[in-house]
Structures are given as structure tokens and as C-alpha cells.
Motif scaffolding. Structure first.
Motif, short mmCIF file in Angstrom:
data_model
loop_
_atom_site.label_atom_id
_atom_site.label_comp_id
_atom_site.label_asym_id
_atom_site.label_seq_id
_atom_site.Cartn_x
_atom_site.Cartn_y
_atom_site.Cartn_z
N ILE A 118 0.84 -1.21 0.00
CA ILE A 118 0.00 0.00 0.00
C ILE A 118 0.87 1.26 0.00
O ILE A 118 0.54 2.27 -0.62
CB ILE A 118 -0.95 0.00 1.22
N ASN A 119 2.02 1.16 0.69
CA ASN A 119 2.92 2.30 0.81
C ASN A 119 4.15 2.13 -0.08
O ASN A 119 5.25 2.59 0.27
CB ASN A 119 3.36 2.46 2.27
N LYS A 120 3.98 1.48 -1.22
CA LYS A 120 5.12 1.19 -2.09
C LYS A 120 5.90 2.45 -2.46
O LYS A 120 5.33 3.53 -2.62
CB LYS A 120 4.66 0.46 -3.36
N ASN A 121 7.22 2.25 -2.55
CA ASN A 121 8.17 3.32 -2.86
C ASN A 121 8.26 4.40 -1.79
O ASN A 121 8.79 5.48 -2.03
CB ASN A 121 7.86 3.95 -4.23
N ARG A 122 7.75 4.09 -0.60
CA ARG A 122 7.90 4.98 0.55
C ARG A 122 8.68 4.25 1.64
O ARG A 122 8.47 3.04 1.85
CB ARG A 122 6.54 5.40 1.12
N VAL A 123 9.56 4.95 2.32
CA VAL A 123 10.28 4.34 3.43
C VAL A 123 9.38 4.32 4.65
O VAL A 123 8.84 5.35 5.06
CB VAL A 123 11.58 5.11 3.75
N TYR A 168 19.00 1.70 5.57
CA TYR A 168 19.82 1.76 6.79
C TYR A 168 19.44 2.95 7.68
O TYR A 168 19.37 4.08 7.22
CB TYR A 168 21.30 1.85 6.43
N GLY A 169 19.20 2.63 8.95
CA GLY A 169 18.89 3.65 9.93
C GLY A 169 17.51 4.24 9.83
O GLY A 169 17.14 5.12 10.62
N MET A 170 16.70 3.74 8.89
CA MET A 170 15.37 4.33 8.69
C MET A 170 14.24 3.30 8.77
O MET A 170 13.28 3.48 9.49
CB MET A 170 15.33 5.06 7.35
N GLY A 171 14.34 2.22 7.99
CA GLY A 171 13.28 1.23 7.99
C GLY A 171 13.31 0.39 6.74
O GLY A 171 14.38 -0.04 6.30
N TYR A 172 12.14 0.19 6.12
CA TYR A 172 12.04 -0.67 4.94
C TYR A 172 11.19 0.00 3.87
O TYR A 172 10.34 0.85 4.15
CB TYR A 172 11.43 -2.02 5.32
N LYS A 173 11.42 -0.44 2.62
CA LYS A 173 10.67 0.10 1.50
C LYS A 173 10.35 -1.02 0.51
O LYS A 173 11.21 -1.84 0.21
CB LYS A 173 11.49 1.20 0.79
N PHE A 174 9.11 -1.04 0.05
CA PHE A 174 8.71 -1.94 -1.04
C PHE A 174 8.95 -1.16 -2.32
O PHE A 174 8.20 -0.27 -2.68
CB PHE A 174 7.24 -2.34 -0.90
N GLU A 175 10.02 -1.51 -3.00
CA GLU A 175 10.50 -0.71 -4.14
C GLU A 175 10.04 -1.31 -5.47
O GLU A 175 10.35 -2.44 -5.81
CB GLU A 175 12.02 -0.64 -4.09
N VAL A 176 9.27 -0.49 -6.19
CA VAL A 176 8.78 -0.89 -7.52
C VAL A 176 9.17 0.19 -8.51
O VAL A 176 8.86 1.37 -8.31
CB VAL A 176 7.26 -1.08 -7.53
N ASN A 177 9.85 -0.19 -9.57
CA ASN A 177 10.26 0.79 -10.59
C ASN A 177 9.11 1.14 -11.50
O ASN A 177 8.22 0.34 -11.75
CB ASN A 177 11.42 0.23 -11.42
#
Length: 225
Positions: free
Chosen positions: A163-168, A216-225
Motif C-alpha cells: 500500500i505504501n510502495k516506494n515509501r520508506v 539503513y537507519g530508517m526502515g524498509y521500502k517496497f520498491e517498484v520501478n
């Protein structure tokens, strides 16, 4: 999916929470106006069930606060009041739906699903990202048309990331989303790392690309180009 129940009738709020938990929702309860404000200031929800008549304030003011903050939480007003004016006021303030007491819990659940679909998924029950298909009605995930065997928390985690793709997304936000109030009891976020690790392994083994990135130091991201 995370639900906030703002309702001062303890027996009703507990009944709603129990029913919705069986439908795989994560539920939190606010029994008065002050608790409700504290909750919405601290957390985001997929849907808020809002009683208009609260012992220490008017539930419509909660809607005003949400509107002022430009929040995207879905809102369903639940109230013993059945006046047209209350309904119009609530809808004008941004509520998505209105249901009068007494109501069937099955109808409430269906309305919640409809609100979330409209708010989060453009009205569709399915979310498709490349080879991944998420059926939000059946709470199932397919990769290349094959069912992915996930735990409830893994499903909730993947859905939240998509739902929050491409956001950290911070570790604290993830912890709060999949564990609710219980997130405060964890000394660290090792359990998040474990869930992420297991989820990534299952997805790549099923043929999915490695979408989940550690920032690093922030969290996770679901990365979609």
C-alpha cells in the motif's frame, strides 16, 4: 488492516472488536473523546468506527480533527441517533458511511470492507503489482498465480508495504501497524527483522523479485520501478 473503534459502550465495542478480529482485522478501542484524539494523533488506521455521542465530547469533532490534518483514514459513523441532520453533518465532514444502532456485525464488516476498498484500492478487492496479486477479501496472496503460504502477520506486513510502495516505512510504524498497542511492550524491533526476513525468503522462493529493501537507519521500502 487496522481498525479504531471509538465507542463508549464497552460491551458493544468489545463485541465489534471480537467479531472483526475473527475477520483478520487488528482492532483498537477508544472509550471516550480524549482517548480517541490521542489515538488519531499517534496512529493511522484503515478505518475508524465513530460513535457521535461520547461522554466527554462530540464525535463529529474527531472528524473535524481528521479533516484538519488531511488524514486518509476511512470513517464510518455508528450511533443510536438516526436523524438526517447527524448523517448529513458527518458525511459533509468527511465520513464515508453511516450505520445506526442496532446493526448486524456482518453488515458492519461488509461496510468496512467497502470503505477500505474505496479508500485504499480504488474500489477493487485485488491489488496487482507485477507478478504479485493480493486478494484483500480472502486475505490471500498469489505470486505468478500460485498461492503464497503466509502467516497473518506476514500477510499484514506485505499488504502494508505494498500500500505504501516506494515509501520508506519506519520500523516503529511497522511494529505499531502489525502489533497495535502491543508494540509498546517490545524492547527492540528484532521481531520486525525476523518477519521481514521470512517474508522475503518466501516471496523470492515463489519467484517474486526482491522488492523489500532495507533502508539503513530508517526502515524498509517496497520498491517498484
Amino acid at each position: 488492516m487496522k481498525i479504531l473503534i471509538i465507542e463508549d459502550e464497552t460491551s458493544l465495542s468489545n463485541s465489534i472488536a471480537s467479531y472483526l478480529k475473527a475477520d483478520n482485522y487488528l482492532c483498537e478501542i477508544a472509550g471516550n473523546y480524549k482517548m480517541a484524539l490521542d489515538k488519531i494523533e499517534s496512529f493511522d488506521y484503515d478505518c475508524i468506527l465513530l460513535d457521535i455521542t461520547l461522554p466527554d465530547g462530540n464525535g463529529l469533532n474527531v472528524l473535524k480533527e481528521l479533516k484538519k490534518s488531511k488524514r486518509t483514514d476511512g470513517v464510518i459513523i455508528i450511533s443510536a441517533k438516526n436523524s438526517v441532520d447527524d448523517k448529513i453533518d458527518g458525511l459533509n465532514l468527511g465520513a464515508d458511511d453511516y450505520i445506526s444502532k442496532p446493526f448486524h456485525l456482518s453488515e458492519l464488516s461488509a461496510r468496512i470492507s467497502a470503505v477500505i476498498r474505496r479508500r485504499r484500492f480504488d474500489g477493487s478487492a485485488n491489488i496487482i503489482v507485477n507478478e504479485i496479486t493480493i486478494d484483500t477479501t480472502a486475505n490471500t496472496i498469489f505470486i505468478n498465480n500460485k498461492l503464497l503460504d503466509l502467516t497473518k502477520k506476514e500477510y499484514d506486513l506485505l499488504l502494508y508495504l505494498v500500500i505504501n510502495k516506494n515509501r520508506v516505512i519506519s520500523k516503529s510504524a511497522i511494529a505499531e501497524h502489525i502489533s497495535g498497542d502491543n508494540a509498546d511492550y517490545f524492547d527492540n524491533f528484532d521481531f520486525i527483522y525476523a518477519h521481514i526476513k521470512n517474508l522475503k525468503k518466501k516471496m523470492t522462493s515463489a519467484g517474486a523479485a526482491d522488492y523489500i529493501k532495507s533502508i539503513y537507519g530508517m526502515g524498509y521500502k517496497f520498491e517498484v520501478n
